[in-house]
Design a protein around this motif. Structure first.
Motif, PDB file in Angstrom:
ATOM      1  N   SER A 207       0.833  -1.184   0.000  1.00 24.46           N
ATOM      2  CA  SER A 207       0.000   0.000   0.000  1.00 24.46           C
ATOM      3  C   SER A 207       0.875   1.244   0.000  1.00 24.46           C
ATOM      4  N   CYS A 208       0.469   2.270  -0.739  1.00 26.42           N
ATOM      5  CA  CYS A 208       1.290   3.471  -0.784  1.00 26.42           C
ATOM      6  C   CYS A 208       0.484   4.697  -0.398  1.00 26.42           C
ATOM      7  N   LEU A 220       6.183   0.076  -9.203  1.00 26.61           N
ATOM      8  CA  LEU A 220       7.042  -0.452  -8.132  1.00 26.61           C
ATOM      9  C   LEU A 220       6.237  -1.319  -7.168  1.00 26.61           C
ATOM     10  N   LEU A 221       5.032  -0.860  -6.881  1.00 21.82           N
ATOM     11  CA  LEU A 221       4.167  -1.606  -5.955  1.00 21.82           C
ATOM     12  C   LEU A 221       3.607  -2.845  -6.638  1.00 21.82           C
ATOM     13  N   ASP A 222       3.208  -2.659  -7.900  1.00 21.60           N
ATOM     14  CA  ASP A 222       2.654  -3.789  -8.660  1.00 21.60           C
ATOM     15  C   ASP A 222       3.657  -4.929  -8.719  1.00 21.60           C
ATOM     16  N   GLY A 230       0.012 -10.753  -4.147  1.00 23.55           N
ATOM     17  CA  GLY A 230      -0.911  -9.893  -3.405  1.00 23.55           C
ATOM     18  C   GLY A 230      -1.498  -8.794  -4.268  1.00 23.55           C
ATOM     19  N   GLN A 231      -2.039  -7.785  -3.595  1.00 23.27           N
ATOM     20  CA  GLN A 231      -2.675  -6.669  -4.282  1.00 23.27           C
ATOM     21  C   GLN A 231      -2.077  -5.343  -3.838  1.00 23.27           C
ATOM     22  N   LEU A 305      11.289   4.798  -0.287  1.00 19.34           N
ATOM     23  CA  LEU A 305      10.551   3.682  -0.881  1.00 19.34           C
ATOM     24  C   LEU A 305      11.026   3.368  -2.298  1.00 19.34           C
ATOM     25  N   TYR A 306      11.528   4.373  -2.998  1.00 18.90           N
ATOM     26  CA  TYR A 306      12.006   4.160  -4.364  1.00 18.90           C
ATOM     27  C   TYR A 306      13.249   3.273  -4.405  1.00 18.90           C
ATOM     28  N   GLU A 307      13.972   3.204  -3.278  1.00 21.51           N
ATOM     29  CA  GLU A 307      15.140   2.310  -3.215  1.00 21.51           C
ATOM     30  C   GLU A 307      14.758   0.978  -2.581  1.00 21.51           C
TER      31      GLU A 307
END
Ligand SMILES: Cc1cc2nc3c(=O)[nH]c(=O)nc-3n(C[C@H](O)[C@H](O)[C@H](O)COP(=O)(O)OP(=O)(O)OC[C@H]3O[C@@H](n4cnc5c(N)ncnc54)[C@H](O)[C@@H]3O)c2cc1C
Ligand SMILES: Nc1ncnc2c1ncn2[C@@H]1O[C@H](COP(=O)(O)O)[C@@H](O)[C@H]1O
Lengths: 321, 262
Positions: A207-208, A220-222, A230-231, A305-307
């Motif tokens: 989750s972001c 990145l999350l996908d 997961g989702q 979070l990008y790293e």
């Protein structure tokens, strides 16, 4: 098992009906009462029989072409009529957008109390129903009980487990009831495009929050979610203000219960956290070491979070091989 | 259309609530109050309808057990014409049913109306019951959770988002509508509007002014407890020399927890 002690469940939503039957069975057994489901619908006899397998001792079936779709006054008058006649002690109503006003109006007609959105339900030593709900914007959990009967509560989706169907016997009572004249008219319905899998069902959620800079960065999350099977979820501002997502997690959004919840770039204010109370493990990734999300996380990483997200994806892939 | 009533709650500002860490009790007495946010959307919608239909009066009704004037001043500055507040010590422990009885009687006393607007839920109690209860007591057709609204002739048309569909519903006036946050972006009153509002009327009633049956105000609900949720999280910080090392440690921990599917 006297009449007037019954525990009833009603929802126009099938899954929610089954979930409430599971909890309803537990409550009925504790207070020594009969468990009944109310079915209002059209061609619903098969469904009524099915409910016995999920724990109903009795099913009140009101079957008529006019009940094919939910209509507030029609459903309300039927339910009210049944409650007045058979005097259940407890009524569980599914907390959908139609179910909640229905419960509120039923409780008002009967001049009784209603406890909405109970994420937990129990029985006290006097045999009274005790409902637990989140209140004060997620700052508190209230435990409430009743001074009057019937005790009416509403139950949100996925608060309780759907029971396993069993071979058991029960009685379907067919009733022919007249309904009150409708006061509203549905002029149009359009299906809502929602993700095919409901986020409440997800075992892992990445989750972001506003830490995500661009809509495209969602990839990145996908990617991490794919490794976790997961989702993807988000905090409210990403859906409501930025419109990058259509739904969000939290007090006013979805209450989720995954095994793993990874919150990235989410500050962790109480309204968001209220939606992840039932997650088994919470991971927080945030560049601000003071962020409140760390107080409510099992594992915390102070960082960008990008790293972290791509690195975590690679590490998981490697270790899962 | 002549008159729109908006049910406005003065709510505890939940974003500024403090908790006593020792007892987990909320410190509500001294917490700041504000206009419940969905109610602000309801008021904004009423004022927009007034701007489209000349001669419409927007009236707010509030049930409170304490001072609520600042919230009502804000409502008047946003464009309400008149504000009624029922303020009575006898309202301290009312539940949603009691509140609805008082609101219904106050609405009747405020005069003939075409539309009652409420928030879907209030900021602090978030029960989402009072609007429908008021509608039921007044025998009004209801359009709940509206995210779009228009008045067409003698009917109100609202769009509501359900779990799996979007529904457009029509109801004859007088009707009751509850609104969601998506319906509009409430205005911020200008200094001019604030000045003008100081001349508008706030009417205070007590229970004695209303035809409320006092017996009906007894709470049907017993509060067992209201406590801050316990947080039972491990709060383990994962640190390391490099991003790769941190990621490795975190991955290992998650696999050990058994929350990652192989
Ligand atoms: C009645 C009510 C109901 C609400 N219901 C909900 C709800 O259901 N769900 C919900 O989510 N909110 C809800 N809210 C809104 C809530 O109060 C917050 O405004 C919202 O949750 C904040 O979202 P956020 O954490 O994404 O943003 P922010 O609070 O702005 O936090 C962003 C975080 O990202 C971090 N960050 C920034 N860049 C990076 C980076 N590159 N790497 C790592 N970290 C980074 C920052 O340090 C910060 O902590 C509600 C509010 C109210 C009043
Ligand atoms: N004390 C109150 N005074 C005026 N309106 C209220 C009050 N309590 C609730 N309401 C209205 O009812 C709606 C739903 O409230 P609730 O049931 O508390 O979530 C609110 O958004 C208001 O429009």
């Amino acid at each position: 098992m006297s009449e007037g002690k019954g525990v009833w469940v009603f929802s126009e939503n099938a899954d929610l009906t089954l979930e409430m039957l599971g909890k309803g069975r537990e409550i009925a057994d504790k207070v020594g009462a009969e468990l009944a489901a109310v079915v209002i619908g059209s061609n619903a006899a098969d469904w009524a029989n099915e409910l016995v397998k999920y724990g109903a001792d009795k099913v009140y079936l009101v079957d008529n072409a006019m009940f094919g779709r939910f209509q507030a006054e029609a459903y309300l008058s039927v339910l009210h009529n049944l409650v007045v006649n058979y005097k259940p002690e407890t009524v569980l109503i599914g907390s959908t957008k139609n179910g909640k006003p229905l419960a509120a109006r039923l409780a008002t007609r009967l001049e009784v109390g209603c406890v909405p959105d109970c994420s937990r339900l129990g029985v006290d030593e006097k045999g009274r129903l005790v409902g637990e709900r989140i209140t004060y914007g997620g700052n508190a959990v209230a435990k409430l009980t009743f001074k009057t009967k019937p005790q009416i509560v509403t139950v949100p989706s996925r608060a309780f487990e759907k029971p396993q169907p069993k071979k058991r016997s029960g009685q379907v009572v067919k009733l022919d009831l007249k309904a009150e004249q409708a006061k509203t008219e549905v002029v149009e319905t359009k299906p809502l495009e929602t993700s095919s899998v409901r986020i409440e069902e997800a075992e892992a959620i990445v989750s972001c929050g506003r830490g995500l800079e661009k809509k495209e960065d969602r990839v990145l999350l996908d990617e991490l979610a794919a490794v976790l099977c997961g989702q993807v979820g988000c905090s409210r501002p990403l859906a409501e203000d930025r419109k990058w997502f259509s739904e969000w997690v939290g007090l006013s959004g979805h209450k989720v219960k995954p095994k793993l919840y990874i919150a990235c770039g989410i500050s962790g204010v109480i309204q968001h956290v209220a939606g992840i109370r039932d997650a088994k493990v919470v991971v927080a990734i945030n560049k601000d070491e003071q962020a409140p999300i760390f107080e409510v996380a099992d594992y915390g990483v102070v960082g960008n979070l990008y790293e972290i997200l791509p690195a975590l994806k690679e590490a998981l892939k490697k270790q899962l091989q | 259309m002549k008159r729109i009533i908006v049910c406005l709650k003065q709510a505890v500002d939940v974003t500024q609530l403090k908790v006593d860490p020792a007892t987990r009790q909320l410190i509500t007495a001294s917490a700041p109050r504000k206009m419940s946010d969905f109610d602000k959307n309801a008021l904004e919608e009423a004022v927009r309808l007034k701007e489209k239909n000349a001669g419409v009066e927007v009236v707010t009704v509030t049930v409170a057990s304490e001072e609520a004037k600042t919230v009502l001043r804000e409502a008047l500055a946003m464009g309400a014409d008149k504000a009624y507040v029922v303020n009575d010590a006898g309202l301290k422990d009312v539940d949603t049913l009691g509140t609805a009885h008082v609101l219904a009687e106050a609405i009747k006393k405020a005069g003939e109306f075409d539309l009652v607007l409420c928030g879907e839920s209030s900021l602090d109690s978030f029960s989402g019951l009072v609007g429908s209860r008021v509608g039921e007591l007044l025998s009004l057709p209801q359009v709940t959770s509206a995210r779009k609204l228009s008045v067409e002739g003698d009917a109100v048309v609202g769009e509501r988002t359900l779990e799996d569909s979007i529904e457009t519903v029509k109801a004859k006036l007088p009707a009751l509508v509850t609104v969601t946050r998506e319906i509009n972006q409430p205005r911020i009153p200008s200094l001019m509007m604030i000045m003008k509002a100081s001349k508008k009327e706030i009417v205070t009633w007590t229970l004695a002014d209303l035809a409320v049956d006092k017996a009906k105000l007894a709470s049907k609900i017993e509060v067992v407890e209201v406590l801050a949720p316990k947080t039972e999280r491990k709060r383990i910080r994962i640190t390391g020399e490099s991003v790769a090392e941190i990621a490795d440690k975190l991955a290992k921990a998650l696999i050990q927890e058994g929350v990652v599917k192989r």
